[in-house]
Design a protein around this motif. Structure first.
Motif, short mmCIF file in Angstrom:
data_model
loop_
_atom_site.label_atom_id
_atom_site.label_comp_id
_atom_site.label_asym_id
_atom_site.label_seq_id
_atom_site.Cartn_x
_atom_site.Cartn_y
_atom_site.Cartn_z
N UNK A 176 0.83 -1.20 0.00
CA UNK A 176 0.00 0.00 0.00
C UNK A 176 0.86 1.26 0.00
N UNK A 177 1.91 1.25 0.80
CA UNK A 177 2.81 2.41 0.83
C UNK A 177 3.52 2.59 -0.50
N UNK A 178 3.88 1.48 -1.13
CA UNK A 178 4.51 1.58 -2.45
C UNK A 178 3.55 2.17 -3.47
N UNK A 349 -18.22 3.18 26.65
CA UNK A 349 -19.09 3.32 27.81
C UNK A 349 -20.54 2.98 27.50
N UNK A 350 -20.87 2.85 26.22
CA UNK A 350 -22.19 2.41 25.79
C UNK A 350 -22.03 1.35 24.70
N UNK A 351 -23.15 0.94 24.14
CA UNK A 351 -23.09 -0.11 23.15
C UNK A 351 -22.24 0.26 21.94
N UNK A 352 -21.56 -0.74 21.39
CA UNK A 352 -20.75 -0.56 20.17
C UNK A 352 -21.65 -0.87 18.98
N UNK A 353 -21.70 0.07 18.00
CA UNK A 353 -22.65 -0.08 16.92
C UNK A 353 -22.01 -0.60 15.63
N UNK A 354 -20.84 -0.09 15.26
CA UNK A 354 -20.26 -0.48 13.97
C UNK A 354 -18.79 -0.81 14.14
N UNK A 355 -18.29 -1.60 13.19
CA UNK A 355 -16.91 -2.07 13.20
C UNK A 355 -16.41 -2.12 11.77
N UNK A 356 -15.18 -1.66 11.56
CA UNK A 356 -14.56 -1.69 10.23
C UNK A 356 -13.11 -2.10 10.39
N UNK A 357 -12.63 -2.92 9.43
CA UNK A 357 -11.24 -3.35 9.43
C UNK A 357 -10.46 -2.57 8.38
N UNK A 358 -9.21 -2.28 8.72
CA UNK A 358 -8.31 -1.62 7.78
C UNK A 358 -8.05 -2.55 6.59
N UNK A 401 -9.78 4.03 1.30
CA UNK A 401 -8.92 3.07 0.59
C UNK A 401 -7.44 3.41 0.67
N UNK A 402 -7.10 4.70 0.90
CA UNK A 402 -5.69 5.04 1.01
C UNK A 402 -5.08 4.57 2.33
N UNK A 403 -5.91 4.16 3.27
CA UNK A 403 -5.40 3.53 4.48
C UNK A 403 -5.06 4.45 5.63
N UNK A 404 -5.11 5.78 5.44
CA UNK A 404 -4.73 6.65 6.55
C UNK A 404 -5.79 7.70 6.87
N UNK A 405 -7.01 7.48 6.41
CA UNK A 405 -8.12 8.36 6.79
C UNK A 405 -9.30 7.49 7.17
N UNK A 406 -10.16 8.09 7.98
CA UNK A 406 -11.28 7.32 8.52
C UNK A 406 -12.47 8.25 8.67
N UNK A 407 -13.63 7.79 8.24
CA UNK A 407 -14.86 8.59 8.31
C UNK A 407 -15.80 7.98 9.33
N UNK A 408 -16.46 8.87 10.08
CA UNK A 408 -17.42 8.43 11.10
C UNK A 408 -18.72 9.19 10.91
#
Length: 460
Positions: A176-178, A349-358, A401-408
């Motif tokens: 990915x870095x390459x 501290x409350x319920x976990x709603x969503x999960x995403x893997x890198x 997809x670039x691996x270093x940003x995340x949207x919530x």
């Protein structure tokens, strides 16, 4: 006095001869009583006069108790005069609160409040305030210790899984870095032209087809890796498979008895995975997690262990692990090869709603109903990033997809977190919907087809 009246009458005095005691003895011997004694005797016989059985009231002892109380009050006042009380009104209120007393009374000023504190301390003693301060310091210390990071000792299978994930993710991260370096070497003009072409394609998108998925709201949808199938989850407890692009129903998956939260394809499904193997996973509000293949409309296996609602289920990019989010404030990682739960991770501290893997498989991002997001390193088990900024619940997380940003995305906006960013960028939900041509209906989900030529929007 007139002359006609006679001389005044002279009273004759009675003369008693002898002793009065002898006379009384004679009367008593004859059975004669005085009127007073007769009245007392009649009152006793009638019950109006109570004659106790020798009880007496010690007047001297009662007087001594009163004297002791007065002396104790004088001693208390003496102790009160010797007690030093702060002149700071805020400290006085804090001391009263620590002693369990009201910090102020109606019409009470600072001077009266200090005097009241002095009187209280003269009764309970100054040591009571010191003990209270020590207890507060002890509680503060314990709360600080509670906030420190702590770990459970995991099984050997977790250590094996972490090593496997490290060996899996490191080569993918290097690749990915390459790719990122190669993309950076592309001239800026060419990259700008590519972005403009992409925006042009997005603006020219129109409605290809529309289909009613079920009688009740749809909660989730997911494209297959080859972009030829679409899986939908519904509140009716049914999951359905649809053909792409004609949107015709292929199969209805029956097995859940409650609202289905999500259904996702295996990363290698419809590409290299056999149809008889596990190709899909789904979860429901009753805590059930089921695995499906592409040949049957019944589940091939159940994953047990959740006692409350499971909101989302997500495959690890390798396809070996399955992640689930739960309303018990935790998320879990399951090893399908070992057929066991290898990680039960807490932190919200409350319920976990969503999960995403890198995309590398090294990180996991979670979003909870506590309005906070977290990024976890699957190779070490540590929370490497704490994401804050939302005011309400987080319902979805995703990695770029670039691996270093995340949207919530949350209830009222979307925040992007990642490297190369000074502060989280905020996009209002209204602007995001207008840019996508959507309505104000809450509860929509977006899914891109793998080839990026088809965008699916799903509403309640």
């Amino acid at each position: 006095m007139s002359d006609d009246e006679g001389p005044p009458v002279v009273k004759k005095s009675r003369i008693f001869y002898g002793s009065l005691a002898d006379k009384e003895k004679d009367r008593i011997s004859k059975g004669e009583y005085s009127m007073g004694r007769a009245a007392v005797k009649a009152g006793i016989e009638a019950g109006n006069i109570n004659i106790g059985g020798g009880e007496s009231f010690d007047l001297e002892e009662h007087i001594s108790e009163r004297q002791a109380e007065v002396l104790a009050e004088f001693e208390r006042r003496k102790r009160a005069r010797q007690i030093n009380v702060s002149t700071d009104d805020s400290e006085v209120k804090a001391c009263l609160r620590a002693l369990g007393e009201p910090i102020t009374l109606f019409g009470e000023g600072p001077a009266e409040r200090r005097e009241r504190l002095r009187n209280v301390l003269s009764v309970v003693g100054t040591d009571a305030l010191k003990k209270t301060k020590k207890e507060e310091e002890k509680a503060k210390t314990s709360s600080e210790e509670y906030q420190h990071t702590w770990y459970h000792e995991g099984p050997n299978t977790l250590k094996t899984a972490r090593l496997w994930i490290a060996r899996y993710s490191l080569p993918r991260a290097a690749q990915r870095l390459e790719n990122a370096r190669e993309y950076r070497n592309i001239p800026e003009s060419i990259r700008t032209s590519q972005k403009q072409d992409l925006h042009k394609d997005l603006r020219s998108m129109n409605n290809f087809c529309s289909q009613i998925g079920d009688d009740r709201p749809l909660s989730f949808c997911h494209f297959s890796p080859n972009s030829k199938l679409l899986a939908t989850a519904c509140w009716s407890g049914l999951c359905k498979l649809w053909s792409i692009p004609d949107c015709q129903p292929i199969r209805t998956l029956r097995g859940h008895n409650a609202n289905v939260g999500a259904i996702v394809f295996h990363p290698k499904s419809t590409v290299s995975l056999d149809e008889k193997d596990v190709n899909l996973a789904s979860c429901a509000a009753d805590g059930s997690v089921k695995l499906w293949n592409l040949e049957s409309d019944e589940p091939v296996a159940d994953i047990e262990g959740h006692s409350v609602r499971v909101a989302r289920v997500t495959w690890h990019p390798s396809g070996r692990f399955l992640g689930t989010t739960c309303y018990d404030k935790s998320w879990r990682l399951w090893d399908l090869e070992a057929q066991e739960e290898i990680l039960h991770q807490e932190g919200h501290s409350k319920g976990v709603y969503d999960l995403a893997f890198h995309s590398d498989g090294s990180l996991a991002g979670t979003g909870g109903l506590d309005a906070f997001g977290r990024v976890w390193d699957l190779r070490t088990g540590r929370c490497i990033m704490f994401l804050e900024g939302h005011l309400k619940e987080i319902y979805s997380v995703n990695f770029s997809p670039n691996g270093h940003k995340r949207a919530l995305p949350a209830d009222r906006g979307i925040r992007q977190h990642g490297q190369d960013m000074d502060a989280p960028a905020v996009v209002s939900s209204e602007d995001a919907r207008r840019s996508r041509g959507e309505s104000d209906v809450r509860g929509h989900f977006l899914r891109w087809r793998t080839n990026r030529h088809l965008l699916l929007r799903q509403n309640f």
